[in-house]
Design a protein around this motif. Sequence first.
Motif, PDB file in Angstrom:
ATOM      1  N   VAL A  49       0.866  -1.173   0.000  1.00 60.97           N
ATOM      2  CA  VAL A  49       0.000   0.000   0.000  1.00 60.97           C
ATOM      3  C   VAL A  49       0.906   1.228   0.000  1.00 60.97           C
ATOM      4  CG1 VAL A  49      -1.900  -1.120   1.239  1.00 60.97           C
ATOM      5  CG2 VAL A  49      -0.150   0.106   2.525  1.00 60.97           C
ATOM      6  N   SER A  50       0.387   2.345  -0.479  1.00 60.06           N
ATOM      7  CA  SER A  50       1.175   3.574  -0.427  1.00 60.06           C
ATOM      8  C   SER A  50       0.348   4.666   0.242  1.00 60.06           C
ATOM      9  CB  SER A  50       1.624   4.000  -1.819  1.00 60.06           C
ATOM     10  OG  SER A  50       0.523   4.232  -2.649  1.00 60.06           O
ATOM     11  N   LEU A  51       1.014   5.441   1.066  1.00 61.53           N
ATOM     12  CA  LEU A  51       0.356   6.489   1.833  1.00 61.53           C
ATOM     13  C   LEU A  51      -0.006   7.646   0.912  1.00 61.53           C
ATOM     14  CD1 LEU A  51      -0.445   7.428   4.717  1.00 61.53           C
ATOM     15  CD2 LEU A  51       1.808   8.512   4.845  1.00 61.53           C
ATOM     16  N   LEU A  52      -1.287   8.043   0.913  1.00 66.33           N
ATOM     17  CA  LEU A  52      -1.750   9.184   0.121  1.00 66.33           C
ATOM     18  C   LEU A  52      -1.820  10.450   0.952  1.00 66.33           C
ATOM     19  CD1 LEU A  52      -4.688   7.667  -1.955  1.00 66.33           C
ATOM     20  CD2 LEU A  52      -2.418   8.279  -2.754  1.00 66.33           C
ATOM     21  N   SER A  53      -2.345  10.332   2.161  1.00 70.57           N
ATOM     22  CA  SER A  53      -2.470  11.528   2.999  1.00 70.57           C
ATOM     23  C   SER A  53      -2.466  11.140   4.469  1.00 70.57           C
ATOM     24  CB  SER A  53      -3.739  12.303   2.659  1.00 70.57           C
ATOM     25  OG  SER A  53      -4.886  11.581   3.038  1.00 70.57           O
ATOM     26  N   LEU A  54      -2.143  12.130   5.273  1.00 72.53           N
ATOM     27  CA  LEU A  54      -2.063  11.973   6.715  1.00 72.53           C
ATOM     28  C   LEU A  54      -2.567  13.285   7.307  1.00 72.53           C
ATOM     29  CD1 LEU A  54      -0.712  10.160   9.004  1.00 72.53           C
ATOM     30  CD2 LEU A  54       1.264  11.619   8.701  1.00 72.53           C
ATOM     31  N   ARG A  55      -3.692  13.214   8.046  1.00 76.80           N
ATOM     32  CA  ARG A  55      -4.251  14.457   8.579  1.00 76.80           C
ATOM     33  C   ARG A  55      -5.082  14.174   9.818  1.00 76.80           C
ATOM     34  NH1 ARG A  55      -9.704  15.699   6.484  1.00 76.80           N
ATOM     35  NH2 ARG A  55     -10.388  13.873   5.366  1.00 76.80           N
ATOM     36  N   PRO A  56      -5.226  15.179  10.663  1.00 71.41           N
ATOM     37  CA  PRO A  56      -6.098  15.006  11.835  1.00 71.41           C
ATOM     38  C   PRO A  56      -7.563  15.037  11.401  1.00 71.41           C
ATOM     39  CG  PRO A  56      -5.097  17.179  11.847  1.00 71.41           C
ATOM     40  CD  PRO A  56      -4.530  16.451  10.681  1.00 71.41           C
ATOM     41  N   LYS A  57      -8.368  14.211  12.032  1.00 73.28           N
ATOM     42  CA  LYS A  57      -9.787  14.137  11.685  1.00 73.28           C
ATOM     43  C   LYS A  57     -10.552  13.655  12.912  1.00 73.28           C
ATOM     44  CE  LYS A  57     -12.853  12.019   8.302  1.00 73.28           C
ATOM     45  NZ  LYS A  57     -12.978  11.107   7.172  1.00 73.28           N
ATOM     46  N   ARG A  58     -11.788  14.052  13.020  1.00 67.22           N
ATOM     47  CA  ARG A  58     -12.632  13.573  14.118  1.00 67.22           C
ATOM     48  C   ARG A  58     -13.199  12.200  13.761  1.00 67.22           C
ATOM     49  NH1 ARG A  58     -14.034  17.197  18.100  1.00 67.22           N
ATOM     50  NH2 ARG A  58     -13.589  19.369  17.618  1.00 67.22           N
ATOM     51  N   ASP A  59     -13.189  11.309  14.747  1.00 68.47           N
ATOM     52  CA  ASP A  59     -13.790  10.000  14.518  1.00 68.47           C
ATOM     53  C   ASP A  59     -15.288  10.071  14.802  1.00 68.47           C
ATOM     54  OD1 ASP A  59     -13.970  10.013  17.279  1.00 68.47           O
ATOM     55  OD2 ASP A  59     -12.471   8.458  17.595  1.00 68.47           O
ATOM     56  N   LYS A  60     -15.957   8.924  14.786  1.00 71.37           N
ATOM     57  CA  LYS A  60     -17.413   8.881  14.973  1.00 71.37           C
ATOM     58  C   LYS A  60     -17.846   9.366  16.348  1.00 71.37           C
ATOM     59  CE  LYS A  60     -17.942   5.138  11.690  1.00 71.37           C
ATOM     60  NZ  LYS A  60     -18.228   3.742  11.468  1.00 71.37           N
ATOM     61  N   ARG A  61     -16.956   9.280  17.325  1.00 80.23           N
ATOM     62  CA  ARG A  61     -17.273   9.733  18.685  1.00 80.23           C
ATOM     63  C   ARG A  61     -16.967  11.212  18.899  1.00 80.23           C
ATOM     64  NH1 ARG A  61     -14.269   4.755  21.608  1.00 80.23           N
ATOM     65  NH2 ARG A  61     -15.714   3.141  20.956  1.00 80.23           N
ATOM     66  N   GLY A  62     -16.355  11.854  17.891  1.00 75.73           N
ATOM     67  CA  GLY A  62     -16.009  13.266  18.001  1.00 75.73           C
ATOM     68  C   GLY A  62     -14.607  13.520  18.517  1.00 75.73           C
ATOM     69  N   ASN A  63     -13.833  12.454  18.741  1.00 71.26           N
ATOM     70  CA  ASN A  63     -12.455  12.604  19.209  1.00 71.26           C
ATOM     71  C   ASN A  63     -11.515  12.790  18.021  1.00 71.26           C
ATOM     72  OD1 ASN A  63     -13.286  12.082  21.869  1.00 71.26           O
ATOM     73  ND2 ASN A  63     -13.172   9.883  21.487  1.00 71.26           N
ATOM     74  N   PHE A  64     -10.459  13.579  18.217  1.00 64.13           N
ATOM     75  CA  PHE A  64      -9.476  13.745  17.159  1.00 64.13           C
ATOM     76  C   PHE A  64      -8.606  12.511  17.057  1.00 64.13           C
ATOM     77  CE2 PHE A  64     -10.273  18.331  17.456  1.00 64.13           C
ATOM     78  CZ  PHE A  64     -10.359  18.625  16.105  1.00 64.13           C
ATOM     79  N   SER A  65      -8.324  12.121  15.828  1.00 64.95           N
ATOM     80  CA  SER A  65      -7.444  11.000  15.547  1.00 64.95           C
ATOM     81  C   SER A  65      -6.698  11.316  14.260  1.00 64.95           C
ATOM     82  CB  SER A  65      -8.276   9.722  15.385  1.00 64.95           C
ATOM     83  OG  SER A  65      -7.438   8.605  15.197  1.00 64.95           O
ATOM     84  N   ILE A  66      -5.673  10.547  13.962  1.00 65.50           N
ATOM     85  CA  ILE A  66      -4.934  10.727  12.723  1.00 65.50           C
ATOM     86  C   ILE A  66      -5.569   9.823  11.667  1.00 65.50           C
ATOM     87  CG2 ILE A  66      -2.716  10.476  11.565  1.00 65.50           C
ATOM     88  CD1 ILE A  66      -2.714  12.702  13.575  1.00 65.50           C
ATOM     89  N   ALA A  67      -6.008  10.435  10.566  1.00 61.09           N
ATOM     90  CA  ALA A  67      -6.581   9.685   9.443  1.00 61.09           C
ATOM     91  C   ALA A  67      -5.480   9.465   8.413  1.00 61.09           C
ATOM     92  CB  ALA A  67      -7.741  10.447   8.829  1.00 61.09           C
ATOM     93  N   ARG A  68      -5.241   8.209   8.094  1.00 63.86           N
ATOM     94  CA  ARG A  68      -4.253   7.856   7.079  1.00 63.86           C
ATOM     95  C   ARG A  68      -4.979   7.251   5.897  1.00 63.86           C
ATOM     96  NH1 ARG A  68      -1.917   7.104  11.967  1.00 63.86           N
ATOM     97  NH2 ARG A  68       0.275   7.666  12.172  1.00 63.86           N
ATOM     98  N   ARG A  69      -4.768   7.824   4.715  1.00 60.78           N
ATOM     99  CA  ARG A  69      -5.355   7.276   3.484  1.00 60.78           C
ATOM    100  C   ARG A  69      -4.264   6.558   2.705  1.00 60.78           C
ATOM    101  NH1 ARG A  69      -7.370  11.584   0.132  1.00 60.78           N
ATOM    102  NH2 ARG A  69      -7.126  10.121  -1.548  1.00 60.78           N
ATOM    103  N   TYR A  70      -4.550   5.325   2.338  1.00 57.51           N
ATOM    104  CA  TYR A  70      -3.614   4.509   1.577  1.00 57.51           C
ATOM    105  C   TYR A  70      -4.266   4.118   0.258  1.00 57.51           C
ATOM    106  CZ  TYR A  70      -1.042   3.781   5.941  1.00 57.51           C
ATOM    107  OH  TYR A  70      -0.330   3.961   7.094  1.00 57.51           O
ATOM    108  N   GLU A  71      -3.429   3.881  -0.756  1.00 54.80           N
ATOM    109  CA  GLU A  71      -3.937   3.343  -2.017  1.00 54.80           C
ATOM    110  C   GLU A  71      -3.243   2.020  -2.281  1.00 54.80           C
ATOM    111  OE1 GLU A  71      -3.476   5.486  -5.795  1.00 54.80           O
ATOM    112  OE2 GLU A  71      -1.357   5.650  -5.332  1.00 54.80           O
ATOM    113  N   PHE A  72      -3.919   1.155  -3.017  1.00 52.90           N
ATOM    114  CA  PHE A  72      -3.369  -0.148  -3.373  1.00 52.90           C
ATOM    115  C   PHE A  72      -3.962  -0.560  -4.704  1.00 52.90           C
ATOM    116  CE2 PHE A  72      -7.087  -0.759  -0.723  1.00 52.90           C
ATOM    117  CZ  PHE A  72      -7.825  -1.719  -1.393  1.00 52.90           C
ATOM    118  N   GLU A  73      -3.393  -1.597  -5.294  1.00 53.38           N
ATOM    119  CA  GLU A  73      -3.912  -2.125  -6.550  1.00 53.38           C
ATOM    120  C   GLU A  73      -4.357  -3.566  -6.331  1.00 53.38           C
ATOM    121  OE1 GLU A  73      -0.734  -1.494  -9.352  1.00 53.38           O
ATOM    122  OE2 GLU A  73      -1.635   0.409  -9.964  1.00 53.38           O
ATOM    123  N   PHE A  74      -5.395  -3.941  -7.087  1.00 56.34           N
ATOM    124  CA  PHE A  74      -5.928  -5.295  -6.982  1.00 56.34           C
ATOM    125  C   PHE A  74      -6.366  -5.757  -8.359  1.00 56.34           C
ATOM    126  CE2 PHE A  74      -9.607  -2.574  -6.665  1.00 56.34           C
ATOM    127  CZ  PHE A  74     -10.617  -3.267  -7.309  1.00 56.34           C
TER     128      PHE A  74
END
Length: 104
Positions: A49-74
């Motif tokens: 997988v390759s990392l596309l982005s890394l940013r702070p984001k709120r989760d479903k509970r409203g807490n801040f977490s780091i969101a990592r977006r990855y891409e892959f091929e299939f």
Amino acid sequence: MTIYDLMTAFAVGLVCLLIWQNAGFRDRAIALAKQHCEHMDVQLLDDTVSLLSLRPKRDKRGNFSIARRYEFEFTATGDYRYRGEMTMMGKRLYDVELEPHRIH
């Protein structure tokens, strides 16, 4: 030792820690991508997988977490490569999207 030397050492240590930590998240992302591809009856290509982005984001509970977006091929048939993306919030899988693909 000056304050500048201490700040430089701290910054270098912090960068090394982030690189080491990100490698662990990448390994987890590969395992989750494999698992999802098996569930969807497609094959993860190149086992990577390759990392596309890394940013702070709120989760479903409203807490801040780091969101990592990855891409892959299939592939579904072995003839064509398709692209997939996955988002992880911390160590948990948040979302997976696969391009429309042929079914064998």
